[in-house]
Design an enzyme around this catalytic site. Structure first.
Site, short mmCIF file in Angstrom:
data_model
loop_
_atom_site.label_atom_id
_atom_site.label_comp_id
_atom_site.label_asym_id
_atom_site.label_seq_id
_atom_site.Cartn_x
_atom_site.Cartn_y
_atom_site.Cartn_z
N MET A 27 -65.68 -19.71 16.57
CA MET A 27 -65.25 -20.46 15.39
C MET A 27 -65.23 -21.95 15.71
O MET A 27 -64.63 -22.74 14.98
CB MET A 27 -63.87 -20.00 14.94
N HIS A 34 -64.95 -20.84 25.76
CA HIS A 34 -66.25 -20.65 25.12
C HIS A 34 -67.38 -20.96 26.10
O HIS A 34 -68.41 -20.27 26.12
CB HIS A 34 -66.39 -21.59 23.90
N ASP A 150 -59.12 -11.96 23.54
CA ASP A 150 -58.95 -11.23 22.28
C ASP A 150 -59.33 -9.77 22.55
O ASP A 150 -60.35 -9.28 22.06
CB ASP A 150 -59.83 -11.85 21.21
N VAL A 176 -60.23 -17.38 30.43
CA VAL A 176 -60.16 -18.66 31.15
C VAL A 176 -58.81 -19.30 30.83
O VAL A 176 -58.39 -19.33 29.67
CB VAL A 176 -61.31 -19.59 30.71
N ARG A 187 -56.30 -22.99 19.23
CA ARG A 187 -55.00 -23.21 18.57
C ARG A 187 -54.02 -23.94 19.48
O ARG A 187 -52.97 -24.38 19.01
CB ARG A 187 -54.42 -21.88 18.10
P1 AMP Z 1 -62.86 -18.14 18.79
O1 AMP Z 1 -63.65 -19.40 18.64
O2 AMP Z 1 -61.40 -18.37 19.08
O3 AMP Z 1 -63.11 -17.15 17.68
O4 AMP Z 1 -63.41 -17.44 20.11
C1 AMP Z 1 -64.78 -17.16 20.26
C2 AMP Z 1 -64.95 -16.28 21.46
O5 AMP Z 1 -64.44 -16.94 22.63
C3 AMP Z 1 -64.17 -14.95 21.34
O6 AMP Z 1 -64.95 -13.90 21.87
C4 AMP Z 1 -62.95 -15.21 22.19
O7 AMP Z 1 -62.39 -14.03 22.73
C5 AMP Z 1 -63.53 -16.09 23.28
N1 AMP Z 1 -62.47 -16.87 23.92
C6 AMP Z 1 -61.53 -17.63 23.31
N2 AMP Z 1 -60.67 -18.16 24.22
C7 AMP Z 1 -61.09 -17.71 25.44
C8 AMP Z 1 -60.62 -17.88 26.77
N3 AMP Z 1 -59.54 -18.61 27.05
N4 AMP Z 1 -61.28 -17.26 27.77
C9 AMP Z 1 -62.37 -16.49 27.50
N5 AMP Z 1 -62.86 -16.29 26.26
C10 AMP Z 1 -62.24 -16.88 25.25
#
Ligand code: AMP
Length: 280
Positions: A27, A34, A150, A176, A187
């Site tokens: 997102m 990411h 997630d 991470v 967030r």
């Molecule tokens: P989001 O942009 O929050 O929807 O996340 C996109 C992807 O990045 C999803 O598969 C998340 O699980 C992954 N993601 C978000 N934060 C982390 C993190 N701290 N470590 C690893 N993957 C992450």
């Protein structure tokens, strides 16, 4: 790097592509979490393959009253980050491009979505499955990368892919973290300085539970009490849920098994953060 924003362009790109593709759905508001997914995607698909990133703040997965309109959208910075990190294709559609106004079809996983975040955020995983299914159709990746942060989302996507025979391999990437243990999340930007300090309580609670489990405690009730005690000591923290579940069925456990996962969702001030920990 190719940046595509329309369905027509991404469809024509996927149709004429002659190399395998790895997809990282996001997102946006990209951070090191990411980037780790992008790195894993490149390692897996090789220099000859294509790494595609999608950035789409999906309205379908935000329940009413949540942070859809305030969700960070640093579009230019994200685009630059993708370029610098060797992304080949960035798919960045508008909501009006992704969804017809009279759309009436969704993808719904009906078991794993009932618990944890699914119970707190009705309709959230229906939105996630629907958009991920669309992204798989549009980008046709051989392999796709999701974060273990997630972990419920990852389990649900694996189930959807299995149940609906998507020809995509799903890879989970370890969480991470910041140096103090806080899981990276878009967030985290909502947190003020005091809240940012308090936010480490999710990881501290998880590690306290792990330590108790490692010293022989097997009762889920006792272990959850350790987590709750740790969290309630922090005044800005309010528990949404703290559960220990089977990592595959996501059903609550009464004693630890080898697939057990501690899952937490905690409000720090107004910001809801999640984290999890595997016992093995
Ligand atoms: P989001 O942009 O929050 O929807 O996340 C996109 C992807 O990045 C999803 O598969 C998340 O699980 C992954 N993601 C978000 N934060 C982390 C993190 N701290 N470590 C690893 N993957 C992450």
């Amino acid at each position: 790097m190719k940046t595509l924003t329309t369905i027509a362009d991404i469809e024509s790109h996927s149709k004429t592509r002659r190399r395998p593709a790895a997809l990282v759905p996001t997102m946006g508001a990209l951070h090191r979490g990411h980037l780790e997914l992008i790195k894993c995607a490149r390692q897996s698909i090789g220099q000859e393959g294509e790494v595609a990133v999608s950035i789409f703040v999906n309205p379908l997965q935000f329940e009413p009253g949540s942070d859809f309109s305030s969700y960070p959208r640093p579009e230019k910075v994200d685009q630059e980050i993708c370029r610098e990190n060797g992304v080949d294709v960035l798919f960045h559609p508008r909501a009006s491009e992704m969804y017809f106004e009279d759309r009436s079809t969704v993808v719904e996983e009906t078991a794993l979505s009932e618990t944890l975040c699914g119970a707190s955020r009705p309709g959230h995983f229906r939105g996630v499955c629907t958009v991920v299914a669309k992204l798989f159709h549009l980008l046709r990746p051989e392999i796709a990368f999701f974060g273990e942060k997630d972990f419920q989302q990852l389990a649900i996507i694996r189930r959807m892919v299995r149940d609906l025979n998507f020809p995509v391999k799903i890879i989970g990437v370890p969480t991470v973290r910041e140096a103090d243990g806080l899981a990276l999340s878009s967030r985290n930007q909502y947190l003020n300085t005091a809240e940012r300090f308090d936010a480490t309580v999710l990881r501290r609670a998880a590690l306290a539970v792990k330590e108790r489990a490692d010293s022989g405690e097997n009762s889920v009730a006792h272990l959850l009490a350790v987590a709750r005690e740790t969290i309630t000591r922090v005044s800005s923290a309010r528990i949404d849920y703290v559960e220990i579940v089977d990592g595959e069925s996501l059903q609550r456990l009464s004693s630890l098994n080898e697939r057990a996962v501690l899952a937490l969702a905690v409000f720090i001030g107004k910001t809801r953060l999640i984290d999890n920990l595997r016992f093995q």
